[in-house]
Scaffold this motif. Structure first.
Motif, PDB file in Angstrom:
ATOM      1  N   VAL A 162      -4.870   1.575   7.296  1.00 32.61           N
ATOM      2  CA  VAL A 162      -3.861   0.539   7.031  1.00 32.61           C
ATOM      3  C   VAL A 162      -4.442  -0.472   6.041  1.00 32.61           C
ATOM      4  N   GLU A 297      -0.452  -2.720  11.413  1.00 28.15           N
ATOM      5  CA  GLU A 297       0.350  -2.695  10.187  1.00 28.15           C
ATOM      6  C   GLU A 297       0.985  -4.042   9.858  1.00 28.15           C
ATOM      7  N   GLY A 353       0.624  -0.764   3.253  1.00 28.00           N
ATOM      8  CA  GLY A 353       0.986   0.595   3.645  1.00 28.00           C
ATOM      9  C   GLY A 353      -0.232   1.363   4.100  1.00 28.00           C
ATOM     10  N   TYR A 354      -0.101   2.687   4.155  1.00 34.35           N
ATOM     11  CA  TYR A 354      -1.196   3.550   4.567  1.00 34.35           C
ATOM     12  C   TYR A 354      -1.930   4.080   3.345  1.00 34.35           C
ATOM     13  N   THR A 361       3.981   6.026   4.469  1.00 36.91           N
ATOM     14  CA  THR A 361       4.281   4.627   4.144  1.00 36.91           C
ATOM     15  C   THR A 361       5.777   4.438   3.947  1.00 36.91           C
ATOM     16  N   TYR A 379       8.558  -3.295   8.848  1.00 41.74           N
ATOM     17  CA  TYR A 379       7.786  -2.198   9.438  1.00 41.74           C
ATOM     18  C   TYR A 379       8.434  -1.766  10.744  1.00 41.74           C
TER      19      TYR A 379
END
Length: 603
Positions: A162, A297, A353-354, A361, A379
């Protein structure tokens, strides 16, 4: 922000670990030297730097040095299995990996084509680098650059990183200044409890921006409720973070003492507070308990609620500053008051995001339909909740199969993937069961390949431990001929049987003396079993690190003896532990008493 604080209070103590400490000026200078070294290696904005270190002053220097160089830190737990560390390093691709000399042999150095400096090595000569602050204009760092990448459990069998930006972390720090730490003194004593691989650590680390003194809790103390309480008292800690499981351990021992020490604030997070604990905390008049909720997140926490004086129903409070919480129904519409929906979070705390996962994401970070700001996102947490009439939020669990056990966020699918990779396993389902209130355990249900029997639990745990950390190892393994299905063909989780915690007579060996009898009784009570044999393995019966700390505390009271937690990982049966206790008592008993007869005198 840290540099400004170091300039204001250069001689104030910034960080303490055991018998070592650094002032703000010393910490700033050492972090600057590391930052200049990292700049020489090419570290700057959007560049990741791994940090795999045990708790120490060097760990704090490492984190600050990475940030000062403009990079983002990727924390790696040295206790993780080699396969998991390898995956995280390969996925994140750090330019440099900071570590300690004692850890070099554990790291896959042969496969890493990057610098791996040990910050405690005397031959690195960081002293030759300047100790002045790096020029941020030259570095080019802005609030929209990443500060860290923390890996969380992944449902597909692989954890995901993350990406959290500086502006998000700074916003969370400002929130704590005006809420959880509002009544702390100017140079408060704050404990760093959580691991840096867990975003709860930001609750402590960010206090360096406020000029507070950070006391790093040694790992061996974190896992022992009595020693943790003694640590807090010894250092007169004003505020610290913990999970409800860890707090419960401390509350069951004794949260008060005759000298009247109380921390001012306890920040609780990582998992839901059970009703029984909520009742204890809300009546407190001496300690402020803050229930904090939020996924990694969304930068540590998205809501905070003061438990003291709260209604009798547990809640997670209200959204923090610059954060919006929406509770939406399956159609994406806002759920009315009291109606259950999924928590969606928007605002400055939402992560970028990832890392290297644009598909995931896009799936989890979606456009914010309630905002007019270009590019605004929310999110999807997968958490269920509802608004209460007083404006607080009641947390009601997970939509998907992600769970939290002892503060650790776990994707059950990751454990299933590890078990399914074993050649003798045909099908597998893993559940987090709470058959006894407050005692949540991982249970694995396995259908074996033809011709294969269920291996011994110790063998399965050993295989899983090559890729999964201790908190993700199931407490129970149950063999089934086939998995139960619902009428529509899906796995019927409700039909999966509870593990049998009664002890049958097969392989059972009764205690042979008073010491073994006492130990067996304590084990049975801690593990919630009807009885325990002297050759039963603590961890194979469902024990884990948190229960181990409870057991050590019970042993201390029963035998008047101090045993380190590590003993239980080496002497895992009643018989083995009884031998250890006998040796310890023999060593501590004066010779004169050993030579006399019991009936000839009084103790």
């Amino acid at each position: 922000l840290f540099e400004e604080q170091a300039e204001r209070t250069p001689d104030a103590i910034a960080v303490v670990f055991e018998d070592q400490q650094l002032t703000y000026a010393q910490l700033n200078a050492r972090a600057n030297q590391l930052a200049h070294y990292l700049r020489k290696q090419g570290v700057g904005p959007e560049v990741l730097v791994g940090i795999c270190m045990e708790r120490s002053l060097e760990m704090i220097v490492g984190l600050l040095g990475i940030l000062k160089a403009g990079g983002a830190y990727v924390p790696l737990d040295p206790a993780y299995p080699a396969d998991r560390l390898m995956y995280m390093l390969a996925d994140s691709g750090p330019l440099v990996l900071l570590t300690q000399h004692s850890l070099l042999q554990r790291l896959p150095l042969a496969t890493l084509n990057i610098p791996v400096p040990a910050l405690d090595a005397v031959d690195l000569a960081f002293d030759r680098y300047p100790s002045d602050n790096p020029n941020l204009l030259v570095v080019g760092l802005t609030s929209r650059h990443p500060a860290y990448v923390i890996y969380t459990s992944g449902s597909t069998g692989r954890s995901k990183g993350v990406i959290v930006e500086h502006r998000s972390a700074v916003n969370f720090w400002k929130v704590m200044q005006h809420s959880t730490h509002r009544n702390c003194p100017a140079h408060a004593r704050v404990a760093l409890n959580a691991s840096i691989t867990f975003d709860m650590s930001l609750k402590g680390l960010l206090q360096l921006l406020s000029g507070h003194c950070l006391f790093i809790v040694p790992q061996i103390i974190r896992a022992d409720g009595t020693r943790f309480l003694n640590f807090l008292k010894q250092h007169q800690i004003d505020a610290f973070d913990c999970t409800p499981s860890q707090l419960e351990l401390m509350l069951t021992i004794e949260s008060r003492d005759e000298e009247g020490y109380y921390p001012k604030n306890i920040l609780i997070g990582g998992e839901a507070i059970q009703l029984q604990m909520w009742e204890k905390l809300r009546s407190s008049t001496s300690i402020n308990y803050h229930n904090m909720y939020g996924p990694t997140e969304c930068t540590v926490d998205a809501s905070i609620g003061l438990v003291n004086g709260a209604p009798d129903r547990p809640h997670i409070g209200r959204p923090i500053a610059n954060t919006q919480i929406f509770i939406l129904d399956p159609q994406g519409q806002t759920a009315p008051l009291g109606v259950i929906g999924e928590i969606h979070i928007g605002g400055v705390g939402v992560a970028r995001g990832y890392f290297n996962r644009p598909d995931l994401t896009a799936e989890k970070f979606i456009p914010n339909p309630f905002s007019t700001e270009p590019g605004a996102r929310i999110y999807r947490t997968g958490d269920l909740a509802r608004w209460l009439p007083d404006g607080n939020i009641e947390f009601l669990g997970r939509i998907d199969r992600q769970v939290k056990i002892r503060g650790f966020r776990i994707e059950l699918g990751e454990i299933e993937a590890a078990l399914a990779a074993l050649p003798e396993v045909r099908e597998v389902v893993v559940l987090a069961r709470e058959d006894t209130l407050g005692d949540k355990r991982l249970v694995a249900y396995l259908v074996m390949q033809a011709g294969h029997d269920l291996p011994e639990p110790a063998e399965l745990r050993s295989k899983l431990a090559r890729s999964l950390p201790e908190h993700m190892l199931p407490a129970h393994f149950i063999s089934l001929e086939q998995l139960p299905l619902t009428p529509n063909g899906k796995i019927d989780h409700k039909a999966l049987p509870a593990p049998d915690t009664t002890r049958n007579e097969v392989g059972y060996v009764a205690p042979r003396n008073i010491a073994e009898e006492t130990l067996a009784q304590i084990w049975a009570e801690v593990l919630k079993l009807d009885k325990v044999g002297i050759h039963d393995n603590f961890f194979e019966l469902g024990g884990h690190s948190l229960l181990a700390t409870q057991l050590i505390s019970r042993l201390r009271a029963a035998f008047q003896i101090e045993l380190p937690l590590l003993v239980l990982f080496e002497a895992t049966t009643v018989a083995e532990l009884a031998q250890v206790i006998e040796i310890e008592q023999h060593l501590r008993t004066p010779p004169g008493i050993m030579e006399g007869k019991r009936e000839e005198g009084e103790l």
